[in-house]
Design an enzyme around this catalytic site. Structure first.
Site, PDB file in Angstrom:
ATOM      1  N   HIS A 101       0.844  -1.193   0.000  1.00 12.18           N
ATOM      2  CA  HIS A 101       0.000   0.000   0.000  1.00 12.18           C
ATOM      3  C   HIS A 101       0.879   1.241   0.000  1.00 12.18           C
ATOM      4  O   HIS A 101       1.523   1.547   0.993  1.00 12.18           O
ATOM      5  CB  HIS A 101      -0.929  -0.016   1.212  1.00 12.18           C
ATOM      6  CG  HIS A 101      -1.829   1.168   1.288  1.00 12.18           C
ATOM      7  ND1 HIS A 101      -2.844   1.380   0.382  1.00 12.18           N
ATOM      8  CD2 HIS A 101      -1.855   2.235   2.116  1.00 12.18           C
ATOM      9  CE1 HIS A 101      -3.460   2.500   0.670  1.00 12.18           C
ATOM     10  NE2 HIS A 101      -2.877   3.049   1.716  1.00 12.18           N
TER      11      HIS A 101
ATOM     12  N   ASP B 152       0.934   5.121  -0.207  1.00 15.65           N
ATOM     13  CA  ASP B 152       0.193   6.384  -0.159  1.00 15.65           C
ATOM     14  C   ASP B 152       0.929   7.442  -0.985  1.00 15.65           C
ATOM     15  O   ASP B 152       2.096   7.715  -0.708  1.00 15.65           O
ATOM     16  CB  ASP B 152       0.102   6.884   1.284  1.00 15.65           C
ATOM     17  CG  ASP B 152      -0.784   5.995   2.137  1.00 15.65           C
ATOM     18  OD1 ASP B 152      -1.936   5.785   1.741  1.00 15.65           O
ATOM     19  OD2 ASP B 152      -0.315   5.510   3.186  1.00 15.65           O
TER      20      ASP B 152
ATOM     21  N   ASP C  29      -7.927   1.363   1.977  1.00 17.39           N
ATOM     22  CA  ASP C  29      -7.601   2.336   3.029  1.00 17.39           C
ATOM     23  C   ASP C  29      -8.497   3.574   3.101  1.00 17.39           C
ATOM     24  O   ASP C  29      -8.466   4.272   4.101  1.00 17.39           O
ATOM     25  CB  ASP C  29      -6.123   2.763   2.895  1.00 17.39           C
ATOM     26  CG  ASP C  29      -5.552   3.279   4.214  1.00 17.39           C
ATOM     27  OD1 ASP C  29      -6.107   2.920   5.282  1.00 17.39           O
ATOM     28  OD2 ASP C  29      -4.574   4.049   4.197  1.00 17.39           O
TER      29      ASP C  29
ATOM     30  N   ASP D 174       1.529  -1.294   4.478  1.00 18.81           N
ATOM     31  CA  ASP D 174       2.005  -0.032   3.924  1.00 18.81           C
ATOM     32  C   ASP D 174       3.471  -0.158   3.488  1.00 18.81           C
ATOM     33  O   ASP D 174       4.313  -0.586   4.276  1.00 18.81           O
ATOM     34  CB  ASP D 174       1.918   1.078   4.978  1.00 18.81           C
ATOM     35  CG  ASP D 174       0.484   1.414   5.332  1.00 18.81           C
ATOM     36  OD1 ASP D 174      -0.431   0.805   4.740  1.00 18.81           O
ATOM     37  OD2 ASP D 174       0.273   2.269   6.210  1.00 18.81           O
TER      38      ASP D 174
ATOM     39  N   HIS E 213      -6.509   9.465  -0.345  1.00 19.43           N
ATOM     40  CA  HIS E 213      -7.215   9.410   0.939  1.00 19.43           C
ATOM     41  C   HIS E 213      -6.433   9.975   2.130  1.00 19.43           C
ATOM     42  O   HIS E 213      -6.909   9.874   3.262  1.00 19.43           O
ATOM     43  CB  HIS E 213      -7.670   7.972   1.220  1.00 19.43           C
ATOM     44  CG  HIS E 213      -6.552   6.974   1.237  1.00 19.43           C
ATOM     45  ND1 HIS E 213      -6.221   6.212   0.141  1.00 19.43           N
ATOM     46  CD2 HIS E 213      -5.664   6.633   2.185  1.00 19.43           C
ATOM     47  CE1 HIS E 213      -5.198   5.444   0.433  1.00 19.43           C
ATOM     48  NE2 HIS E 213      -4.830   5.676   1.666  1.00 19.43           N
TER      49      HIS E 213
END
Ligand SMILES: [Zn+2]
Length: 1002
Positions: free
Chosen positions: A96, A98, A210, A348, A481
């Site tokens: 994941h 971000d 998420d 993550d 997000h």
């Protein structure tokens, strides 16, 4: 004391190491607090109790027993369930990433993401059994730019072989609460087109693990973009439990307007447990699952907080380990209707180094080999992608009598992950940037209209498209997000803000050039080498003002420009007709009027998608009337304007032909409305402070809203109150210490004349752990029902429930909310909003919005800081009170598809304000076009944060400006067949477009 000596040495090495460690620490703290919660309170947030033949001897007994007593439910199986249908396990490796959170997008890419993707390429190429999914195209495309042709062809091979799958295909994994559907489509288009262009594939499976709650608008858009299946994760723990008990975790997500048909349905898989990390994905027991996260093998940087470490898989322990893991798989499988099981493997920024890849894959390969070779276990486990999983699921469904999944409608807000920790804070966090987001969206919309319709003449102007692309990508990135949600670190927030600002400025240049081109009667004389840009220089007289209406409807509205004299007038260029206008004071302070800056406001009536021209002149004789002021403070002067004291004996009043607004004599705040029919309705404005809990429990932060008690009314003895009256608008302004609140009535027809404009300028930078709320207290008898929009795309009905905490009754409002009488005929009060905010209707007749929040502490979701970088922020609304009439019938029905469309059209006029283009120097002589003509773009001098007016000036000599005619009467033709191709097409037409009806009749 957080770090051991070895770690401390590392700390001193360099800053990036500090960041990694901090991230790691936050994660560990989360695990620890999670463990404490599980052990002490035993709210299990979706961790179900194990009571199975394989596990009972292996589970820590006391833990299991407490869980059974308090929450969760036992997942039981006999062991023969898979005798006739093998359990098919798909272990799906993911990482994941971000696009900005604790580090900026570029920072993460430099330190982690590029290594992850480099290793992915190597590992998957070396071993065809290994697989991976990837979601964020923003990162993937950046990495693609960095790799050579050989590596690119390797990527193509992996995609073709099904080892690598690009899931969702969005530019980011978008927030689903604050994001407008325009921006959601933008980031989806940007990602899908990039994939199509560079890789020639089309994503079919969605992956949203998420985002903090999930929206049916998003599922609709994904379906429209060609996706068939979708995975979601962050759903309220009680809802997850209910879905698990009903075996509804896989369902057909249906839109509210589709009662029976399933054309828009998407197959949705809801992950059953607390998180998407390894401890919460293999099965119900995180203490067991954590032992199968081989990145946490002893000696590494990450450990298991449940105190049982993973073991490397060997000949000696493989049997016992495989059975322990299989038991978790079997329990999890009992929550689903099929024997096909999805098990994500990742977290993550996982799979950064080759060692981690090796640890995960080789240990799992040994486990799978053992499981698959033993026919008595009835299991086939393998690495897979989402495509592998959903194809197997579909094959299973096709082979059974029940080939369709149950249908579910609605949304998954407001999210809570444990206790009363509702994530309703992020609906408002960092409101300045939420407003800036809508600003870029609107600018992008003008650009795509104005630029596209002349694309045939675009040779040599590729810079336009590069600005457009960067603008779309920056808007797309901000839908992430942790971006539009306001949940990133201060420096990361600034990075996003700078991208948004930069793009708005760049796109203004595109607008300036495009408008210039469109307005020239002889296009061959357009010379783009001539434009000379100026910024922020105030306009002088006389000038031409060009106004662009980007809506597909005719629109009557008010345009305001800044002028340097109180002597000004406006005429329409085509007819030479004088236009109703009003000159007003610019207040530099509540009691200080500017001496050399004024505002000229005038009424315009604009065809859909049109450019209209107005001539602004200095005029001492025929000057527009000036606003008259009544001010509560003594000795306030505004030279050339009438200023008198406010009458404090009775209510203040402003009115137009539709409405009378009564304000409190001392505070100026609205108290009631009198409608055209004579009916008087209570609509009071109040401001409140919410605090955060004062005991030792968790406090509010960027994500969470934990107010403790209901808010207290802001106590202000006597704010400065200013009433202004004029032919274009009248308003009442109340200047409180933390908010300047203005209610304005426009003297125009159409919906903008029937509604009130409300503007708040909020500044809470001096506050400590406080949130400012605007509440409307009305006599609308809505019971506990109210409606909010979601993504500006549809309305959803909400119910305020006393059995859930205060913070759970707050919902996201992307563009609109309303309350209406439950009995018919009745009244509906609608608030249209130009920015996303948290909204609630805590008591009958109430509607309240959280305007800004300043919070000193972290709320333990990994961010590691509070929210204290507040800015002076404006918010803008239209408030509309509608009374049901019998003839023609205006039905105030349940919010449905029609309601949504009408509301959304009205809201558009709020945030798609007008584009204003101005020429400098002698106006409209309609002489021959001149090569020297250039348009100059200047920014409005007003310090308005959200103002969408753009001004373009000419430098000398007179520009020829024809009235935009056939060439500029534009028709927007949206392709409806497929959302995937939702490019806006703009055509010129001859004769011009048919005009739509005024929108209050729509
Ligand atoms: Zn994330």
């Amino acid at each position: 004391n957080m770090f051991d000596k070895g770690s401390y040495c590392l700390l001193s090495l360099n800053l990036s190491t500090v960041e990694i460690l901090r991230e790691w620490r936050n994660k560990r703290l989360n695990f620890v607090s999670e463990m404490i919660v599980q052990n002490a309170i035993c709210v299990t947030f979706g961790n179900f109790v194990a009571a199975s033949p394989l596990a009972h001897t292996l589970m820590p007994c006391s833990f299991s027993r407490v869980l059974q007593m308090l929450d969760g439910f036992p997942i039981r199986y006999h062991g023969d369930e898979w005798d006739n249908q093998t359990l098919q396990v798909f272990l799906v490796p993911h990482s994941h990433n971000d696009p900005g959170w604790l580090k900026t997008f570029d920072g993460y890419y430099r330190d982690q993401t590029r290594h992850i993707l480099d290793n992915m390429l190597q590992q998957l190429t070396d071993d065809p059994q290994r697989k991976m999914i990837w979601a964020e195209v923003s990162y993937f495309s950046k990495w693609w730019d960095d790799i050579d042709e050989h590596k690119r062809s390797q990527v193509q091979k992996l995609l073709k072989a099904g080892q690598l799958e690009l899931v969702t295909g969005g530019w980011v994994m978008a927030d689903e609460a604050n994001s407008h559907y325009y921006a959601l489509i933008d980031q989806l288009l940007e990602g899908h087109q990039w994939i199509q262009r560079h890789l020639g594939v089309k994503p079919t499976n969605g992956w949203a693990i998420d985002p903090f709650g999930h929206s049916p608008s998003m599922s609709y858009l994904l379906k429209g973009a060609g996706l068939k299946n979708h995975v979601i994760q962050r759903v309220h723990y009680s809802v997850k439990k209910h879905f698990a008990q009903q075996r509804l975790l896989e369902f057909s997500w249906r839109q509210p307007w589709d009662s029976a048909s399933s054309a828009d349905d998407i197959t949705c898989h809801m992950m059953p447990f607390y998180s998407y990390d390894v401890p919460h994905t293999c099965g119900p027991d995180p203490a067991v699952c954590c032992q199968f996260d081989f990145h946490r093998l002893p000696g590494g940087r990450v450990a298991c907080p449940w105190r049982v470490a993973p073991q490397p898989i060997t000949e000696d322990n493989v049997k016992e380990r495989a059975r322990l893991l299989l038991d978790q798989y079997r329990q999890k499988s009992r929550l689903f209707r099929s024997p096909v099981l999805l098990v994500p493997l990742g977290d993550d920024f996982r799979f950064v180094d080759a060692r981690e890849w090796e640890d995960q894959f080789s240990n799992y390969q040994r486990l799978f080999q053992h499981m698959n070779q033993d026919p008595t276990l009835h299991v086939q486990a393998r690495f897979g992608t989402l495509a592998d999983y959903f194809e197997a699921l579909q094959r299973h469904l096709d082979s059974t009598q029940v080939s369709r999944l149950p249908a579910v409608g609605g949304d998954f807000f407001t999210y809570a992950d444990r206790d009363d920790h509702y994530w309703s804070g992020y609906y408002t966090s960092r409101p300045f940037y939420k407003r800036q987001d809508r600003h870029l969206e609107t600018t992008l919309r003008y650009c795509s209209h104005l630029c596209h319709c002349k694309s045939g003449q675009a040779q040599g102007r590729l810079w336009l498209f590069s600005y457009l692309t960067t603008g779309r990508r920056n808007l797309g990135l901000f839908q992430h997000h942790d971006a539009v949600t306001g949940t990133a670190k201060d420096a990361v927030v600034r990075d996003y803000g700078e991208r948004l600002r930069r793009s708005v400025l760049d796109l203004r240049q595109v607008i300036q050039s495009s408008a210039h081109f469109l307005l020239l009667p002889d296009k061959s004389r357009f010379d783009q080498s001539q434009p000379l840009l100026q910024t922020d220089k105030p306009c002088r007289f006389s000038r031409l003002v060009v106004v662009y209406n980007s809506l597909e409807q005719r629109r009557t509205t008010v345009v305001t420009v800044t002028v340097d004299t109180p002597y000004a007038a406006v005429t329409e260029v085509e007819s030479g007709r004088p236009i109703t206008a009003q000159i007003s004071v610019v207040w530099e302070e509540p009691t200080r009027a500017s001496k050399n800056t004024f505002q000229l406001s005038f009424i315009v009536d604009l065809p859909p998608l049109s450019l209209s021209l107005y001539h602004v002149t200095r005029s001492s004789s025929g000057s527009a009337p000036r606003s008259e002021y009544h001010i509560s403070a003594p000795d306030v002067r505004a030279e050339g304007f009438s200023v008198s004291p406010v009458q404090t004996q009775e209510d203040l009043k402003i009115s137009n032909e539709h409405l009378e607004v009564y304000g409190h004599a001392l505070s100026g705040l609205m108290q009631k409305l009198r409608l055209h029919s004579g009916q008087v309705r209570q609509v009071q404005v109040q401001f409140l402070w919410y605090g955060t809990r004062s005991d030792h429990r968790d406090k509010s932060g960027a994500y969470l809203f934990l107010p403790g008690d209901e808010g207290e009314q802001v106590s202000v003895t006597a704010p400065l109150v200013r009433v202004s009256v004029g032919p274009v608008f009248s308003d009442i302004t109340s200047c409180f210490p933390h908010v300047t609140h203005r209610v304005r009535l426009f003297h125009i027809k159409g919906h903008e004349g029937r509604s009130l404009q409300i503007q708040n300028t909020v500044d809470i930078r001096s506050e400590f752990n406080r949130e400012l709320v605007m509440r409307l207290v009305t006599d609308v008898a809505n019971g506990n029902h109210f409606s909010t929009d979601i993504n500006g795309f549809q309305m959803l009905q909400r119910r305020t429930l006393s059995k859930i905490p205060l913070q759970a009754n707050f919902y996201p409002m992307t563009t609109a909310a309303f309350i209406q009488d439950q009995d018919r005929p009745g009244t509906r009060l609608t608030l249209l909003s130009a920015q996303s905010q948290a909204v609630a209707a805590l008591k009958p007749g109430f509607l309240e919005l959280v305007l800004d929040r300043r919070l000193q502490q972290d709320d333990n979701r990994g961010l590691g800081q509070g929210v204290t970088d507040n800015k002076r922020t404006e918010s803008l609304y239209h408030l509309l009170l509608e009374v049901q009439t019998r003839n023609p019938p205006v039905t105030l029905s349940k919010p449905d598809h029609n309601t949504s469309l009408t509301l959304i059209k009205r809201t558009e006029s709020l945030y798609h304000l007008l584009l204003e283009v101005q020429t400098r120097n002698p106006p409209v002589t309609l002489s021959k076009p001149d090569h020297n003509t250039s348009l100059t773009l200047i920014k409005r001098t007003e310090k308005s944060l959200y103002h969408l007016l753009l001004e373009v000036q000419t430098r000398n000599p007179p520009v020829t400006r024809s009235k935009p005619d056939h060439n500029t009467s534009l028709t927007l033709n949206k392709r409806t067949e497929s959302l995937y191709h939702l490019l806006l097409e703009v055509r010129t037409r001859n004769p011009p477009v048919t005009r739509s009806k005024p929108d209050h009749n729509t």
